[in-house]
Design a protein around this motif. Structure first.
Motif, mmCIF file in Angstrom:
data_model
loop_
_atom_site.group_PDB
_atom_site.id
_atom_site.type_symbol
_atom_site.label_atom_id
_atom_site.label_comp_id
_atom_site.label_asym_id
_atom_site.label_seq_id
_atom_site.Cartn_x
_atom_site.Cartn_y
_atom_site.Cartn_z
ATOM 1 N N ASP A 37 54.371 52.416 82.330
ATOM 2 C CA ASP A 37 53.640 53.179 83.598
ATOM 3 C C ASP A 37 52.084 52.332 83.785
ATOM 4 N N GLY A 38 51.281 52.735 82.808
ATOM 5 C CA GLY A 38 49.993 51.999 82.806
ATOM 6 C C GLY A 38 49.845 50.624 82.981
ATOM 7 N N TYR A 39 50.702 49.877 82.258
ATOM 8 C CA TYR A 39 50.844 48.495 82.730
ATOM 9 C C TYR A 39 50.896 47.986 84.078
ATOM 10 N N TRP A 40 51.944 48.880 84.580
ATOM 11 C CA TRP A 40 52.343 48.182 85.877
ATOM 12 C C TRP A 40 51.373 48.812 86.844
ATOM 13 N N ARG A 41 50.566 49.910 86.848
ATOM 14 C CA ARG A 41 49.573 50.410 87.449
ATOM 15 C C ARG A 41 48.401 49.350 87.479
ATOM 16 N N ARG A 42 48.039 48.698 86.228
ATOM 17 C CA ARG A 42 47.189 47.751 86.374
ATOM 18 C C ARG A 42 47.539 46.327 86.929
ATOM 19 N N VAL A 43 48.962 45.949 86.667
ATOM 20 C CA VAL A 43 49.041 44.782 87.014
ATOM 21 C C VAL A 43 49.758 44.444 88.282
ATOM 22 N N LYS A 44 50.589 45.495 88.740
ATOM 23 C CA LYS A 44 51.218 45.408 90.112
ATOM 24 C C LYS A 44 51.592 46.974 90.466
ATOM 25 N N PRO A 45 50.681 47.803 91.118
ATOM 26 C CA PRO A 45 50.785 49.206 91.466
ATOM 27 C C PRO A 45 52.152 49.487 92.127
ATOM 28 N N PRO A 46 52.757 48.705 93.125
ATOM 29 C CA PRO A 46 53.951 48.958 93.673
ATOM 30 C C PRO A 46 55.139 49.232 92.744
ATOM 31 N N VAL A 47 55.154 48.424 91.834
ATOM 32 C CA VAL A 47 56.156 48.605 90.406
ATOM 33 C C VAL A 47 55.773 49.875 89.704
ATOM 34 N N ALA A 48 54.760 50.363 89.496
ATOM 35 C CA ALA A 48 54.427 51.721 88.981
ATOM 36 C C ALA A 48 54.829 52.843 89.689
ATOM 37 N N ALA A 49 54.899 52.533 91.113
ATOM 38 C CA ALA A 49 55.727 53.748 92.049
ATOM 39 C C ALA A 49 57.033 53.817 92.028
ATOM 40 N N CYS A 50 57.688 52.641 91.455
ATOM 41 C CA CYS A 50 58.857 52.996 91.311
ATOM 42 C C CYS A 50 59.431 53.883 90.598
ATOM 43 N N ARG A 51 60.482 54.629 90.912
ATOM 44 C CA ARG A 51 60.958 55.772 89.972
ATOM 45 C C ARG A 51 62.053 55.415 88.998
ATOM 46 N N GLN A 52 62.537 54.282 88.788
ATOM 47 C CA GLN A 52 63.536 53.957 88.007
ATOM 48 C C GLN A 52 62.969 53.256 86.818
ATOM 49 N N GLY A 53 62.919 53.984 85.631
ATOM 50 C CA GLY A 53 62.228 53.282 84.339
ATOM 51 C C GLY A 53 63.039 52.148 83.888
ATOM 52 N N ARG A 54 64.082 52.148 84.101
ATOM 53 C CA ARG A 54 65.011 50.978 83.508
ATOM 54 C C ARG A 54 64.656 49.735 84.701
ATOM 55 N N ALA A 55 64.318 49.918 85.703
ATOM 56 C CA ALA A 55 63.737 48.739 86.641
ATOM 57 C C ALA A 55 62.583 48.313 85.981
ATOM 58 N N LYS A 56 61.637 49.267 85.726
ATOM 59 C CA LYS A 56 60.091 48.728 85.159
ATOM 60 C C LYS A 56 60.345 48.011 84.186
ATOM 61 N N GLN A 57 61.401 48.325 83.072
ATOM 62 C CA GLN A 57 61.573 47.723 81.900
ATOM 63 C C GLN A 57 62.030 46.255 82.158
ATOM 64 N N LEU A 58 62.955 45.999 82.950
ATOM 65 C CA LEU A 58 63.528 44.805 83.448
ATOM 66 C C LEU A 58 62.435 44.067 83.833
ATOM 67 N N MET A 59 61.702 44.371 84.879
ATOM 68 C CA MET A 59 60.504 43.580 85.495
ATOM 69 C C MET A 59 59.503 42.852 84.329
ATOM 70 N N LEU A 60 59.490 43.710 83.059
ATOM 71 C CA LEU A 60 58.711 43.196 81.980
ATOM 72 C C LEU A 60 59.120 41.948 81.532
ATOM 73 N N ARG A 61 60.138 41.324 81.970
ATOM 74 C CA ARG A 61 60.604 39.936 81.531
ATOM 75 C C ARG A 61 60.089 39.106 82.842
ATOM 76 N N GLY A 62 59.794 39.557 83.821
ATOM 77 C CA GLY A 62 59.466 38.584 84.968
ATOM 78 C C GLY A 62 57.946 37.820 84.758
ATOM 79 N N ARG A 63 57.715 37.103 85.895
ATOM 80 C CA ARG A 63 56.440 36.213 85.826
ATOM 81 C C ARG A 63 55.173 37.277 85.791
#
Length: 107
Positions: A23-49
Motif C-alpha cells: 500500500d505504501g509503495y502504491w501511495r508513493r508511485v500511483k495513489p489511485p492504485v493504493a485506493a483500490c480495495r483489492q489486495g490481489r489487484a495491487k499485487q498483480l500491478m506490481l508486474r506492470g510498468r
C-alpha cells in the motif's frame, strides 16, 4: 491454551506488514492504485510498468500466499515453525526494502 496460536498470529502480522508495504509503495508511485480495495489487484500491478518488476512481484505473491496459508487453521496441517517464520520475516523485510523509494529502480 493459546500456545498453538502464536505461529499463526505471527504469520498474520508478517502478512499485514507486507500488505502495508505494498500500500505504501502504491501511495508513493500511483495513489489511485493504493485506493483500490483489492489486495490481489495491487499485487498483480506490481508486474506492470510502474511496478518494481516481475521478479519482485513474483516474490511478493509467493510470500503473501505462503503467509495466507499459514494463518488459516487446518486440522490436518501443522502450524509454521519458528524457523519458517524467521525465513518469511526475512523475505518480507527484504521485499519491503525493495519497495522503498530509495532502492527502487525505474523501468
Amino acid at each position: 491454551m493459546t500456545a498453538g496460536w502464536w505461529p499463526r498470529a505471527c504469520a498474520c502480522l508478517i502478512r499485514l506488514a507486507l500488505e502495508g508495504g505494498i500500500d505504501g509503495y502504491w501511495r508513493r508511485v500511483k495513489p489511485p492504485v493504493a485506493a483500490c480495495r483489492q489486495g490481489r489487484a495491487k499485487q498483480l500491478m506490481l508486474r506492470g510498468r510502474l511496478g518494481p518488476g516481475a521478479e519482485t512481484a513474483r516474490r511478493v505473491a509467493f510470500a503473501w500466499a505462503t503467509l495466507s496459508a499459514a494463518t488459516h487453521h487446518h486440522c490436518y496441517e501443522l502450524a509454521p515453525t519458528a524457523a519458517e517464520l524467521r525465513r518469511l520475516h526475512t523475505e518480507v523485510s527484504n521485499l519491503l526494502e525493495q519497495l522503498e523509494p530509495t532502492t527502487r529502480t525505474t523501468n
